[in-house]
Design a protein around this motif. Structure first.
Motif, mmCIF file in Angstrom:
data_model
loop_
_atom_site.group_PDB
_atom_site.id
_atom_site.type_symbol
_atom_site.label_atom_id
_atom_site.label_comp_id
_atom_site.label_asym_id
_atom_site.label_seq_id
_atom_site.Cartn_x
_atom_site.Cartn_y
_atom_site.Cartn_z
ATOM 1 N N ALA A 54 1.244 -0.406 12.680
ATOM 2 C CA ALA A 54 1.114 -0.643 11.242
ATOM 3 C C ALA A 54 0.817 0.641 10.494
ATOM 4 C CB ALA A 54 0.019 -1.676 10.982
ATOM 5 N N ASN A 55 -0.084 1.469 11.036
ATOM 6 C CA ASN A 55 -0.419 2.728 10.372
ATOM 7 C C ASN A 55 0.726 3.732 10.430
ATOM 8 O OD1 ASN A 55 -3.372 2.810 9.381
ATOM 9 N ND2 ASN A 55 -3.544 1.816 11.378
ATOM 10 N N ALA A 56 1.477 3.720 11.525
ATOM 11 C CA ALA A 56 2.647 4.603 11.608
ATOM 12 C C ALA A 56 3.700 4.195 10.585
ATOM 13 C CB ALA A 56 3.231 4.560 13.020
ATOM 14 N N ALA A 57 3.926 2.885 10.441
ATOM 15 C CA ALA A 57 4.871 2.414 9.423
ATOM 16 C C ALA A 57 4.388 2.783 8.026
ATOM 17 C CB ALA A 57 5.048 0.899 9.547
ATOM 18 N N LEU A 58 3.077 2.692 7.801
ATOM 19 C CA LEU A 58 2.515 3.080 6.509
ATOM 20 C C LEU A 58 2.742 4.566 6.243
ATOM 21 C CD1 LEU A 58 0.827 2.513 3.990
ATOM 22 C CD2 LEU A 58 -1.233 2.849 5.386
ATOM 23 N N ALA A 59 2.557 5.400 7.272
ATOM 24 C CA ALA A 59 2.780 6.837 7.116
ATOM 25 C C ALA A 59 4.230 7.130 6.730
ATOM 26 C CB ALA A 59 2.406 7.574 8.400
ATOM 27 N N LEU A 60 5.173 6.480 7.407
ATOM 28 C CA LEU A 60 6.590 6.677 7.068
ATOM 29 C C LEU A 60 6.873 6.222 5.642
ATOM 30 C CD1 LEU A 60 8.263 5.496 10.397
ATOM 31 C CD2 LEU A 60 7.996 7.851 9.577
ATOM 32 N N MET A 61 6.248 5.124 5.229
ATOM 33 C CA MET A 61 6.434 4.616 3.873
ATOM 34 C C MET A 61 5.904 5.609 2.847
ATOM 35 S SD MET A 61 7.531 1.656 2.506
ATOM 36 C CE MET A 61 7.505 0.875 0.887
ATOM 37 N N ILE A 62 4.774 6.231 3.135
ATOM 38 C CA ILE A 62 4.201 7.208 2.208
ATOM 39 C C ILE A 62 5.089 8.441 2.101
ATOM 40 C CG2 ILE A 62 2.255 8.773 1.849
ATOM 41 C CD1 ILE A 62 0.456 6.642 3.108
ATOM 42 N N VAL A 63 5.555 8.946 3.237
ATOM 43 C CA VAL A 63 6.429 10.124 3.209
ATOM 44 C C VAL A 63 7.693 9.835 2.418
ATOM 45 C CG1 VAL A 63 7.845 11.655 4.621
ATOM 46 C CG2 VAL A 63 5.531 11.100 5.347
ATOM 47 N N ALA A 64 8.309 8.691 2.683
ATOM 48 C CA ALA A 64 9.538 8.341 1.965
ATOM 49 C C ALA A 64 9.265 8.149 0.478
ATOM 50 C CB ALA A 64 10.140 7.069 2.561
ATOM 51 N N GLY A 65 8.146 7.504 0.140
ATOM 52 C CA GLY A 65 7.823 7.270 -1.262
ATOM 53 C C GLY A 65 7.531 8.548 -2.011
ATOM 54 N N LEU B 36 0.821 -1.208 0.000
ATOM 55 C CA LEU B 36 0.000 0.000 0.000
ATOM 56 C C LEU B 36 0.854 1.258 0.000
ATOM 57 C CD1 LEU B 36 -2.739 1.309 0.078
ATOM 58 C CD2 LEU B 36 -2.793 0.977 2.573
ATOM 59 N N GLY B 37 1.886 1.284 0.851
ATOM 60 C CA GLY B 37 2.756 2.456 0.877
ATOM 61 C C GLY B 37 3.512 2.652 -0.412
ATOM 62 N N GLY B 38 3.983 1.554 -1.012
ATOM 63 C CA GLY B 38 4.713 1.653 -2.264
ATOM 64 C C GLY B 38 3.864 2.126 -3.422
ATOM 65 N N SER B 39 2.541 1.900 -3.357
ATOM 66 C CA SER B 39 1.677 2.330 -4.452
ATOM 67 C C SER B 39 1.628 3.848 -4.570
ATOM 68 C CB SER B 39 0.267 1.779 -4.252
ATOM 69 O OG SER B 39 -0.327 2.301 -3.073
ATOM 70 N N PHE B 40 1.812 4.582 -3.468
ATOM 71 C CA PHE B 40 1.825 6.036 -3.540
ATOM 72 C C PHE B 40 3.009 6.517 -4.371
ATOM 73 C CE2 PHE B 40 -1.053 5.371 -0.095
ATOM 74 C CZ PHE B 40 -1.829 6.506 0.000
ATOM 75 N N SER B 41 4.173 5.947 -4.109
ATOM 76 C CA SER B 41 5.359 6.313 -4.883
ATOM 77 C C SER B 41 5.199 5.928 -6.345
ATOM 78 C CB SER B 41 6.590 5.625 -4.290
ATOM 79 O OG SER B 41 7.729 5.835 -5.091
ATOM 80 N N SER B 42 4.635 4.744 -6.594
ATOM 81 C CA SER B 42 4.439 4.280 -7.958
ATOM 82 C C SER B 42 3.504 5.199 -8.733
ATOM 83 C CB SER B 42 3.897 2.855 -7.945
ATOM 84 O OG SER B 42 3.595 2.405 -9.240
ATOM 85 N N VAL B 43 2.416 5.606 -8.083
ATOM 86 C CA VAL B 43 1.469 6.512 -8.747
ATOM 87 C C VAL B 43 2.125 7.860 -9.022
ATOM 88 C CG1 VAL B 43 -0.682 7.790 -8.419
ATOM 89 C CG2 VAL B 43 -0.570 5.372 -7.825
ATOM 90 N N GLY B 44 2.922 8.359 -8.068
ATOM 91 C CA GLY B 44 3.606 9.634 -8.274
ATOM 92 C C GLY B 44 4.551 9.598 -9.464
ATOM 93 N N LYS B 45 5.336 8.532 -9.572
ATOM 94 C CA LYS B 45 6.256 8.418 -10.699
ATOM 95 C C LYS B 45 5.511 8.273 -12.017
ATOM 96 C CE LYS B 45 9.952 6.385 -7.890
ATOM 97 N NZ LYS B 45 10.752 5.169 -7.598
ATOM 98 N N SER B 46 4.386 7.571 -11.996
ATOM 99 C CA SER B 46 3.615 7.395 -13.223
ATOM 100 C C SER B 46 3.006 8.713 -13.678
ATOM 101 C CB SER B 46 2.515 6.354 -13.001
ATOM 102 O OG SER B 46 3.064 5.099 -12.706
ATOM 103 N N PHE B 47 2.469 9.492 -12.748
ATOM 104 C CA PHE B 47 1.915 10.794 -13.121
ATOM 105 C C PHE B 47 3.005 11.719 -13.658
ATOM 106 C CE2 PHE B 47 -1.991 10.169 -10.366
ATOM 107 C CZ PHE B 47 -2.864 10.239 -11.438
ATOM 108 N N SER B 48 4.196 11.625 -13.074
ATOM 109 C CA SER B 48 5.301 12.468 -13.559
ATOM 110 C C SER B 48 5.652 12.162 -15.004
ATOM 111 C CB SER B 48 6.534 12.267 -12.672
ATOM 112 O OG SER B 48 6.284 12.689 -11.354
#
Length: 540
Positions: free
Chosen positions: A152-163, A45-57
């Motif tokens: 789990a949600n805190a780890a997800l938040a960190l994953m989203i910020v990093a992604g 789930l966290g990695g999908s944010f980064s993937s979507v960002g790169k795809s939109f770019s």
């Protein structure tokens, strides 16, 4: 079962920590049990944010293209109902538009699975009663479950910020987006905690929490359809609507996060109050008991009795959702205009036979992916009955394992056909046209739905401890279907979902070979799962 050591006590009372005694030990046990499931949820789930960002770019590499996309999305109520409004045409703003609501809903699902697993499931199987006899505090199980969900949600938040930072869209917007998704996840963790106190079975607790999540998503969709800035009252009645109103990357509304935090505290307080007023294994809404006579004297009758509430709920929900999205179909062609990028997204979702048919095909596909959640939940009811010890007395009598399992599988696979048919009828009724075509398109999704149900049967029969992985597979299919077309995900990746192999109906000719291959695969998986069930030991 993993052994648990708890502190010694005096006079039958916890030595330290009072009602929270043993929380740390239970938390470590919960994290150990979820050491595979939780990281998979967070990483995917966290990695999908980064993937979507790169795809939109890459897809929208100029400001003009992004502005054109945002304008076309906001111009029509049909698309706003499906995806929500766009508040900013930067890459980060587009990721927020595409992922804030979906990511919040998925975080909510992750949280409900974690909390119910370590509260009501533990009580239903009798493990919590044994742990409580070792002087675990009254509120320790609930506290450890909520802490596991928060981790789990805190780890997800960190994953989203990093992604988001890795995709070039870091800063305050990334923090706001991450806190929003994690906050909604924590909020529904508390909702699940309340449901665990109200109901006597894990299945009902999951169903009740999932119904609240579904209602929140429908309210958000209705609000987005009526207003292009998420200012509708319906948006504010939905926690997922709150996620939109944080407006990450668009002059963030940090105060909305305080609203989410207040809701977390209120629901958490209610859950703790309820937990302190009932005995272990009991609930405020106990299951009604009754004699096994008449229609429930057979394995199928019992399965129908056990699952009819869920089946009725799913059927009514599909009818309502189908009617809502069918009513939006008439404006589908108007929302695109001359925007080729938006047209391409719809064609990837629903085919190239025309925008109206593409919209209908996209909605049918979404109903199919959601129906996969129903069939997995229905199949895994077998696992719940077995681990709760209710299957063993039945099998000790004149009921065979295959007969017992077949009763539930008829409800699971036949129920999937029923809700897809009802969803198709709702779509056609809302649209007012093409009843045979839309109904046929809905039923054409069944081979993929049945394949995922067959996988759940195989995992339950052969590897019952890994049966929960069925949810992960369905989650991946949902993610691919939801974000894949918008970011032009590579076709080999999209092909991981069985739904990508089905024809885009209505609007194209029915292609029978993939449907038949998927159906044959479902039959083979069910047969293999039942064969494994016959050979293995039944859990008490």
């Amino acid at each position: 079962m993993t052994a648990v050591t708890v502190p010694a006590t005096r006079a039958g009372r916890p030595a330290r920590g009072g009602q929270l005694s043993g929380t740390g030990t239970l938390l470590r046990l919960a994290l150990r049990r979820d050491r595979i499931m939780m990281p998979i949820w967070v990483i995917v789930l966290g990695g999908s944010f980064s993937s979507v960002g790169k795809s939109f770019s890459s897809l929208y590499d100029t400001a003009a293209q992004r502005a054109e996309l945002a304008a076309s999305m906001n111009a029509n109520s049909s698309l706003r109902a499906v995806y929500g409004p766009v508040f900013d045409d930067s890459v980060g703003g587009l990721v927020t538009w595409r992922m804030a609501g979906f990511g919040a809903a998925m975080a909510a699902v992750m949280s409900l699975i974690i909390v119910i697993r370590h509260t009501r499931e533990e009580e239903e199987t009798g493990r919590q009663e044994m742990l409580s006899s070792a002087m675990v505090g009254r509120r320790a199980p609930l506290t450890s479950a909520l802490l596991a969900a928060l981790i789990a949600n805190a780890a997800l938040a960190l994953m989203i910020v990093a992604g988001m930072a890795g995709s070039g869209s870091g800063g305050a917007g990334a923090v706001a987006l991450a806190l929003t998704v994690a906050g909604i996840g924590a909020l529904f963790a508390c909702t699940a905690a309340i449901a665990a106190q109200l109901t006597e079975s894990a299945r009902l607790a999951k169903g009740l929490t999932a119904a609240v999540i579904g209602a929140a998503f429908v309210l958000k969709a209705a609000g987005d359809s009526s207003a292009d800035d998420a200012s509708s009252v319906l948006n504010w009645l939905s926690p997922i609507g709150w996620a939109e109103n944080v407006r990450a990357y668009a002059d963030e509304r940090w105060w909305v996060l305080l609203v989410i935090g207040a809701a977390v505290l209120i629901q958490g307080g209610i859950a703790y109050t309820l937990a302190g007023r009932r005995d272990v294994g009991m609930s405020f809404l106990p299951t009604r008991r009754g004699p096994a006579t008449g229609r429930i004297s057979t394995a199928f009758g019992l399965a129908l009795r056990l699952q009819r509430g869920a089946l009725i709920g799913w059927t009514l929900s599909f009818a309502a959702v189908g009617a809502v999205f069918g009513g939006l179909t008439g404006g589908a062609a108007d929302l695109v205009g001359n925007n080729e990028k938006t047209k391409e997204i719809f064609e990837r979702m629903g085919g190239q036979a025309g925008l109206t048919d593409a919209f209908l095909a996209a909605m049918v596909g979404m109903l199919g992916m959601v129906a996969a959640l129903y069939i997995v939940a229905s199949v895994l009811r077998l696992h719940g009955e077995e681990t709760a010890g209710r299957a063993e007395p039945l099998l000790a009598g004149g009921v065979s394992r295959i007969g017992w399992a077949a009763g539930h599988l008829v409800i699971a696979f036949g129920g999937a056909a029923l809700i897809m048919a009802v969803g198709g009828l709702g779509l056609a009724a809302g649209y007012g046209h093409e009843l045979p075509a839309v109904l046929g398109a809905s039923l054409a999704q069944l081979p993929a739905v049945w394949l995922l149900g067959g996988l759940a049967v195989l995992l339950y029969g052969a590897l019952p401890k890994a049966a929960v992985a069925s949810w992960g597979v369905v989650g991946i299919c949902l993610t691919l279907g939801w974000i894949g077309p918008a970011v032009n995900m590579p076709q080999p990746v999209m092909n991981l979902s069985p739904f990508s192999h089905l024809p885009k109906l209505p609007g194209t000719e029915m292609q029978w070979p993939p449907a038949l291959w998927l159906t044959a695969g479902a039959v083979a998986l069910v047969a293999a799962g039942l064969g494994a069930l016959r050979r293995r030991d039944v859990q008490g």
